[in-house]
Motif scaffolding. Structure first.
Motif, PDB file in Angstrom:
ATOM      1  N   PRO A  79       0.811  -1.222   0.000  1.00 21.77           N
ATOM      2  CA  PRO A  79       0.000   0.000   0.000  1.00 21.77           C
ATOM      3  C   PRO A  79       0.844   1.272   0.000  1.00 21.77           C
ATOM      4  O   PRO A  79       1.919   1.337   0.603  1.00 21.77           O
ATOM      5  N   LEU A  80       0.334   2.272  -0.688  1.00 18.43           N
ATOM      6  CA  LEU A  80       0.858   3.626  -0.611  1.00 18.43           C
ATOM      7  C   LEU A  80       0.086   4.307   0.500  1.00 18.43           C
ATOM      8  O   LEU A  80      -1.146   4.330   0.492  1.00 18.43           O
ATOM      9  N   LEU A  81       0.788   4.853   1.474  1.00 12.34           N
ATOM     10  CA  LEU A  81       0.148   5.473   2.630  1.00 12.34           C
ATOM     11  C   LEU A  81      -0.117   6.957   2.364  1.00 12.34           C
ATOM     12  O   LEU A  81       0.796   7.708   2.029  1.00 12.34           O
ATOM     13  N   LEU A  82      -1.367   7.368   2.513  1.00 15.32           N
ATOM     14  CA  LEU A  82      -1.767   8.765   2.398  1.00 15.32           C
ATOM     15  C   LEU A  82      -2.119   9.266   3.799  1.00 15.32           C
ATOM     16  O   LEU A  82      -2.803   8.564   4.553  1.00 15.32           O
ATOM     17  N   ARG A 137      -2.731   0.926  -7.695  1.00 20.48           N
ATOM     18  CA  ARG A 137      -2.018   0.320  -6.573  1.00 20.48           C
ATOM     19  C   ARG A 137      -2.883   0.310  -5.307  1.00 20.48           C
ATOM     20  O   ARG A 137      -3.887   1.033  -5.217  1.00 20.48           O
ATOM     21  N   ALA A 138      -2.522  -0.526  -4.327  1.00 13.41           N
ATOM     22  CA  ALA A 138      -3.196  -0.552  -3.037  1.00 13.41           C
ATOM     23  C   ALA A 138      -2.944   0.773  -2.316  1.00 13.41           C
ATOM     24  O   ALA A 138      -1.867   1.369  -2.430  1.00 13.41           O
ATOM     25  N   VAL A 139      -3.947   1.216  -1.582  1.00 12.66           N
ATOM     26  CA  VAL A 139      -3.867   2.502  -0.891  1.00 12.66           C
ATOM     27  C   VAL A 139      -4.332   2.341   0.548  1.00 12.66           C
ATOM     28  O   VAL A 139      -5.333   1.658   0.815  1.00 12.66           O
ATOM     29  N   ARG A 140      -3.613   2.969   1.463  1.00 15.65           N
ATOM     30  CA  ARG A 140      -4.058   3.070   2.858  1.00 15.65           C
ATOM     31  C   ARG A 140      -4.082   4.548   3.224  1.00 15.65           C
ATOM     32  O   ARG A 140      -3.148   5.284   2.926  1.00 15.65           O
ATOM     33  N   VAL A 156       0.477   6.721  17.679  1.00 16.97           N
ATOM     34  CA  VAL A 156       0.571   5.256  17.585  1.00 16.97           C
ATOM     35  C   VAL A 156      -0.230   4.753  16.394  1.00 16.97           C
ATOM     36  O   VAL A 156       0.189   3.838  15.677  1.00 16.97           O
ATOM     37  N   LEU A 157      -1.378   5.363  16.150  1.00 18.45           N
ATOM     38  CA  LEU A 157      -2.217   4.979  15.019  1.00 18.45           C
ATOM     39  C   LEU A 157      -1.501   5.223  13.698  1.00 18.45           C
ATOM     40  O   LEU A 157      -1.526   4.377  12.793  1.00 18.45           O
ATOM     41  N   VAL A 158      -0.864   6.380  13.562  1.00 18.15           N
ATOM     42  CA  VAL A 158      -0.131   6.702  12.334  1.00 18.15           C
ATOM     43  C   VAL A 158       1.020   5.734  12.125  1.00 18.15           C
ATOM     44  O   VAL A 158       1.220   5.207  11.016  1.00 18.15           O
ATOM     45  N   GLU A 159       1.769   5.472  13.168  1.00 16.31           N
ATOM     46  CA  GLU A 159       2.913   4.568  13.047  1.00 16.31           C
ATOM     47  C   GLU A 159       2.459   3.159  12.708  1.00 16.31           C
ATOM     48  O   GLU A 159       3.104   2.462  11.922  1.00 16.31           O
ATOM     49  N   SER A 160       1.347   2.735  13.268  1.00 20.67           N
ATOM     50  CA  SER A 160       0.817   1.405  12.951  1.00 20.67           C
ATOM     51  C   SER A 160       0.352   1.337  11.500  1.00 20.67           C
ATOM     52  O   SER A 160       0.598   0.341  10.807  1.00 20.67           O
ATOM     53  N   ALA A 165       3.977  -0.141   4.357  1.00 18.73           N
ATOM     54  CA  ALA A 165       3.744   0.826   3.277  1.00 18.73           C
ATOM     55  C   ALA A 165       4.989   0.990   2.419  1.00 18.73           C
ATOM     56  O   ALA A 165       6.117   0.972   2.909  1.00 18.73           O
ATOM     57  N   VAL A 166       4.784   1.166   1.117  1.00 15.18           N
ATOM     58  CA  VAL A 166       5.887   1.371   0.187  1.00 15.18           C
ATOM     59  C   VAL A 166       6.432   2.792   0.284  1.00 15.18           C
ATOM     60  O   VAL A 166       7.577   3.075  -0.066  1.00 15.18           O
ATOM     61  N   GLY A 167       5.617   3.703   0.760  1.00 16.56           N
ATOM     62  CA  GLY A 167       6.000   5.102   0.905  1.00 16.56           C
ATOM     63  C   GLY A 167       4.806   5.875   1.425  1.00 16.56           C
ATOM     64  O   GLY A 167       3.701   5.340   1.526  1.00 16.56           O
ATOM     65  N   ALA A 168       5.022   7.136   1.784  1.00 12.38           N
ATOM     66  CA  ALA A 168       3.952   7.937   2.373  1.00 12.38           C
ATOM     67  C   ALA A 168       3.884   9.308   1.722  1.00 12.38           C
ATOM     68  O   ALA A 168       4.918   9.926   1.427  1.00 12.38           O
TER      69      ALA A 168
END
Length: 380
Positions: A79-82, A137-140, A156-160, A165-168
């Motif tokens: 996933p690409l993290l947004l 691509r997958a997205v989170r 903690v939520l963001v770090e989890s 993730a492939v990148g943010a």
């Protein structure tokens, strides 16, 4: 990406323009200041409804700061993290007073428009278009509700959410020229508490210990220490956000506190300053002093991996997105500190973050949507 694909993305984005603007106006009208749980719940409801309509799996976390969301969309690869946030610095009622919602030929002004509800609209609209165009691509996505107060609960939520993730990509406002933010200062908020002793200010002043006077002198000590470190080429920014010293003019004050905002360019400087603050000693006999860290974001020194990630995003978006460090901190700092390649500032161009002239350039909203669609479709 082929020229035909780019033409189709541009056409789809143009078709979504008016809907994106209406959605932004809707979200801005849902005023959502930090630490207002009911307001946070209202905007989380509106966001989650759309994310589910777009096929996202939504997990909601409600705590004392507000309602946080993590959304997953299945797709190709890791996933690409947004990263975004739903809270603003503006209290309820601002939209009817100091910062009205105003739409002009190519600008939208209002509380939270620039920081950062327009970024949330970019994400929604790009996901809708990318879903129509096929393989992506997958997205989170993580949307926090306490970013403007340092993310004390959602860190903690963001770090989890960053796990795997492939990148943010952060959707805070960009530099004034639209360039991305790659590298950001660390940010620490802390409170200095002083305890003194009450006494009659005229009949027995010597029996008292003024917490207010002690706090003022301690702030001068802190300012001098920070100036010393900054003079070594390691600039530290310090802002006294509030000073509280309740009492009466005829009573020696017994309690006082100040909230400070500190920003650092690197971890070593941060450790030195915080250690110095932890070693503050009373100037007046009988006074007591303590420091409490309220929130902390680690310094994000841009790495070669961050720069390379930004370059790949530019290639996928079909435009040079640019990128350079910025002074402000944000939730992307947490992810970058984990070693995950990251960029920030993917929101539309504008001005006035935290100011009464807060606004975006409306055409920049479409620009960012189009760029993000290209990135989402670049699954290689």
């Amino acid at each position: 990406m082929t020229d035909d694909q780019r033409i189709r993305i541009a056409a789809e984005t143009a078709a979504e323009r008016s809907k994106a603007v209406e959605r932004l106006l809707e979200l801005v009208r849902i005023e959502s200041p930090s630490r207002h749980r009911d307001a946070s719940a209202r905007i989380a409801d509106a966001l989650a409804l759309e994310y589910r309509a777009l096929g996202g799996a939504v997990v909601r976390t409600d705590d004392e700061e507000g309602s946080h969301l993590v959304v997953d969309w299945a797709g190709e690869g890791a996933p690409l993290l947004l990263i975004g946030h739903s809270d603003t610095v503006w209290p309820i009622g601002t939209i009817d007073g100091a910062v009205p919602l105003v739409e002009t030929a190519d600008a939208i002004a209002g509380p939270g428009v620039f920081d950062m509800k327009s970024g949330l609209v970019v994400i929604e609209t790009a996901m809708r278009i990318a879903n129509r165009l096929g393989r992506r691509r997958a997205v989170r996505l993580v949307v926090t509700a306490d970013e403007e107060i340092g993310s004390p609960r959602s860190r903690v939520l963001v770090e989890s959410a960053a796990s795997g993730a492939v990148g943010a990509i952060g959707f805070e406002s960009p530099h004034t020229d639209g360039s991305l933010k790659i590298g950001r200062r660390g940010s620490t908020r802390l409170r200095v508490d002083v305890v003194g002793r009450e006494a009659h200010a005229a009949l027995d002043p010597g029996a008292g210990v003024s917490a207010a006077d002690e706090l003022i002198d301690q702030l001068l000590v802190i300012r001098d220490d920070i100036a010393r470190i900054s003079a070594q080429g390691r600039e530290v920014l310090c802002n006294v956000g509030s000073i509280v010293a309740p009492g009466k003019a005829n009573v020696v004050n017994a309690a006082a506190s100040a909230e400070l905002g500190l920003r650092f360019i690197d971890h070593a400087t941060e450790r030195e300053v915080l250690a110095s603050l932890g070693e503050l000693s009373p100037i007046r006999p009988g006074a007591a002093i303590a420091c409490a860290v309220l929130s902390n974001r680690p310094a994000w020194l841009a790495s070669a991996a961050d720069a390379a990630f930004g370059q790949r995003l530019s290639e996928a978006a079909g435009v040079d997105l640019g990128g350079r460090p910025a002074a402000g901190a944000g939730d992307v700092n947490f992810v970058a500190a984990l070693g995950i390649p990251a960029v920030d500032g993917f929101g539309p161009r504008g001005r006035g973050a935290h100011a009464v002239d807060e606004q975006i350039v409306t055409s920049a909203l479409s620009e960012r949507i189009e760029q993000l669609v290209g990135i989402l479709l670049a699954v290689a």
